[in-house]
Scaffold this active site. Structure first.
Site, PDB file in Angstrom:
ATOM      1  N   ASP A 172      14.571  64.210  39.287  1.00  9.26           N
ATOM      2  CA  ASP A 172      14.198  63.968  37.751  1.00  9.26           C
ATOM      3  C   ASP A 172      12.865  62.562  37.217  1.00  9.26           C
ATOM      4  O   ASP A 172      12.572  61.694  38.133  1.00  9.26           O
ATOM      5  CB  ASP A 172      15.414  63.821  36.350  1.00  9.26           C
ATOM      6  CG  ASP A 172      15.240  63.538  35.246  1.00  9.26           C
ATOM      7  OD1 ASP A 172      16.554  65.083  34.850  1.00  9.26           O
ATOM      8  OD2 ASP A 172      14.881  63.146  34.643  1.00  9.26           O
ATOM      9  N   HIS A 205      21.783  59.056  33.995  1.00 10.20           N
ATOM     10  CA  HIS A 205      21.446  57.778  33.215  1.00 10.20           C
ATOM     11  C   HIS A 205      22.809  57.133  33.158  1.00 10.20           C
ATOM     12  O   HIS A 205      22.543  55.906  32.728  1.00 10.20           O
ATOM     13  CB  HIS A 205      20.670  57.808  32.082  1.00 10.20           C
ATOM     14  CG  HIS A 205      19.736  58.905  32.061  1.00 10.20           C
ATOM     15  ND1 HIS A 205      18.445  57.771  32.378  1.00 10.20           N
ATOM     16  CD2 HIS A 205      18.814  60.222  31.779  1.00 10.20           C
ATOM     17  CE1 HIS A 205      17.317  58.664  33.096  1.00 10.20           C
ATOM     18  NE2 HIS A 205      17.734  59.506  32.061  1.00 10.20           N
ATOM     19  N   HIS A 241      12.723  61.207  34.426  1.00 16.77           N
ATOM     20  CA  HIS A 241      13.293  59.922  34.276  1.00 16.77           C
ATOM     21  C   HIS A 241      13.584  59.297  35.366  1.00 16.77           C
ATOM     22  O   HIS A 241      14.331  59.356  36.570  1.00 16.77           O
ATOM     23  CB  HIS A 241      14.173  59.800  32.726  1.00 16.77           C
ATOM     24  CG  HIS A 241      13.158  60.585  32.232  1.00 16.77           C
ATOM     25  ND1 HIS A 241      14.188  62.521  32.055  1.00 16.77           N
ATOM     26  CD2 HIS A 241      13.015  60.847  30.765  1.00 16.77           C
ATOM     27  CE1 HIS A 241      13.523  62.271  30.657  1.00 16.77           C
ATOM     28  NE2 HIS A 241      12.643  61.547  30.113  1.00 16.77           N
ATOM     29  N   ASP A 275      11.987  68.106  34.608  1.00 15.50           N
ATOM     30  CA  ASP A 275      11.394  67.732  33.369  1.00 15.50           C
ATOM     31  C   ASP A 275      10.199  67.155  33.389  1.00 15.50           C
ATOM     32  O   ASP A 275       9.621  66.606  32.923  1.00 15.50           O
ATOM     33  CB  ASP A 275      12.122  67.193  32.205  1.00 15.50           C
ATOM     34  CG  ASP A 275      13.309  65.516  33.504  1.00 15.50           C
ATOM     35  OD1 ASP A 275      13.515  66.252  34.409  1.00 15.50           O
ATOM     36  OD2 ASP A 275      13.972  64.987  33.019  1.00 15.50           O
TER      37      ASP A 275
HETATM   38  C1  SP5 Z   1      18.854  63.488  31.911  1.00 16.08           C
HETATM   39  C2  SP5 Z   1      17.779  63.716  30.893  1.00 16.08           C
HETATM   40  O1  SP5 Z   1      16.586  63.985  31.284  1.00 16.08           O
HETATM   41  N1  SP5 Z   1      17.353  62.616  30.209  1.00 16.08           N
HETATM   42  C3  SP5 Z   1      16.394  62.219  29.516  1.00 16.08           C
HETATM   43  C4  SP5 Z   1      17.004  61.344  27.621  1.00 16.08           C
HETATM   44  C5  SP5 Z   1      14.933  61.100  28.002  1.00 16.08           C
HETATM   45  N2  SP5 Z   1      15.326  61.393  25.974  1.00 16.08           N
HETATM   46  C6  SP5 Z   1      14.301  61.004  25.664  1.00 16.08           C
HETATM   47  C7  SP5 Z   1      13.839  61.709  24.136  1.00 16.08           C
HETATM   48  C8  SP5 Z   1      12.694  60.830  23.491  1.00 16.08           C
HETATM   49  C9  SP5 Z   1      12.162  60.977  21.947  1.00 16.08           C
HETATM   50  N3  SP5 Z   1      11.469  62.237  21.847  1.00 16.08           N
HETATM   51  C10 SP5 Z   1      10.817  61.253  21.303  1.00 16.08           C
HETATM   52  C11 SP5 Z   1       9.640  62.610  20.071  1.00 16.08           C
HETATM   53  C12 SP5 Z   1       9.029  62.096  19.353  1.00 16.08           C
HETATM   54  N4  SP5 Z   1       8.658  62.671  17.976  1.00 16.08           N
HETATM   55 ZN    ZN Z   2      15.623  63.161  32.727  1.00 15.30          ZN
END
Ligand code: SP5
Ligand code: ZN
Length: 331
Positions: free
Chosen positions: A186, A152, A188, A275
């Site tokens: 990944d 990212h 994302h 993930d």
């Molecule tokens: C490297 C990688 O996989 N980074 C991913 C970052 C994504 N973060 C998302 C966070 C989501 C926020 N959590 C929401 C919880 C709701 N209670």
């Molecule tokens: Zn990710």
């Protein structure tokens, strides 16, 4: 296959990500890499190689000087993790305020900085570059246990738990020896990697991910993003419906693999996140543990010199099994 690992990542312990005003427990925990390392060494008896040290000039090839300096300087300040609060608006001024810089150089509130951040992020790059050199020197494949992750991170912005773009820096290194394809599996979208190679035709970027209409990083990852200038056609995105399972995923993987074949790269980099697993707490897709073996087998059939770079994967209960399933197909 050589596994590259350093225990320095244990010093990187962001306690919380700020979500909707709350301090949620941080998903990107040290146990992730520890579980994968233990599983690969115990179950598959793979050897661990320590990373070499590389000059900061490798990071400078892709990241902005001022951004690197900001991270280094902020990492000298405090043990407490620092977060951005104010983000740049239109027609913003050149600023010289430490709090403002935290917002200028970040695109979310999930990616804080403390006194360990700069050195652990540099070590993560060292791991990726060591994995790249091992393959450049003739090993068929290597697996970089990078933490923090990287895909990212953009030229001058951290985000999504990423500070420096490990996979992109490894690709830049290998691109001196021949064309490089990066396949990002990944869950994302690899917005950072996409942005760093968007105008280049010597590095093909393909990302398969949960539809950014519903999932992080939201602002990129549609099929319409195809590259610019000479890079047009060398950026390919496959946004997938939420809950996509093994079968439908595999069709898209095979399409990506065909496109890599047509590109005829000398090297392949896999931005590897578990993930995509059905039990991942933040992912959104529905792959099974045993599918990672099929995924890796299909990638292996390309018969390319391949570097695996660890990105995400947040269910520490399944990470070891997922990694063993994946890597089994490569040894
Ligand atoms: C490297 C990688 O996989 N980074 C991913 C970052 C994504 N973060 C998302 C966070 C989501 C926020 N959590 C929401 C919880 C709701 N209670
Ligand atoms: Zn990710």
């Amino acid at each position: 296959m050589k596994i590259i690992y350093s225990q320095k990542h244990l010093l990187h312990t962001p306690p919380a990500e700020i979500f909707n005003g709350n301090m949620d427990p941080h998903a990107e925990v040290p146990d992730r890499i520890e579980n994968i390392r233990k599983a690969l060494t115990k179950e598959l008896h793979l050897d661990i190689l320590a990373p070499n040290k590389f000059s900061i000039s490798w990071i400078k090839k892709l990241h902005d000087d001022k951004y690197i300096k900001f991270l280094e300087k902020t990492s000298k300040l405090t043990e407490e993790y620092l977060y951005p609060s104010v983000f740049p608006y239109d027609n913003y001024l050149q600023i010289d305020n430490d709090l403002a810089k935290r917002g200028l150089y970040a695109f979310d509130m999930y990616t804080p900085i403390n006194c360990q951040t700069f050195k652990t992020a540099c070590e993560s790059v060292n791991i990726a570059l060591t994995a790249a050199t091992v393959v450049a020197e003739g090993e068929k494949s290597s697996y970089a246990l990078c933490r923090p992750p990287g895909h990212h991170a953009e030229k001058a912005k951290m985000g999504g738990y990423c500070y420096f773009n490990n996979a992109a820096i490894a690709a830049e290194y290998l691109s001196k020896h021949g064309k490089v394809a990066i396949l990002d599996v990944d869950v994302h979208h690899g917005n950072g990697t996409q942005s760093l190679f968007y105008d280049r035709s010597d590095v093909l970027f393909i990302s398969i991910h949960a539809d950014p209409k519903y999932k992080f990083p939201y602002f990129s990852g549609t099929a319409k993003e195809k590259g610019v200038g000479r890079g047009l056609g060398f950026n390919i995105n496959y946004p997938l419906k939420l809950k996509t399972g093994d079968l439908a995923y595999h069709q898209v993987l095979l399409k990506s693999i065909d496109q890599i074949k047509i590109f005829q790269p000398k090297y392949l980099i896999i931005s590897l996140g578990y993930d995509t697993h059905k039990d991942d707490p933040i992912g959104g897709l529905s792959l099974t543990t045993s599918y990672y073996f099929q995924m890796a087998k299909a990638i292996r059939l390309l018969n390319l010199s391949t570097v695996f770079i660890q990105e995400g994967g947040y269910n520490t209960k399944i990470l070891g099994y997922a990694a063993v399933s994946f890597v089994s197909a490569f040894i």
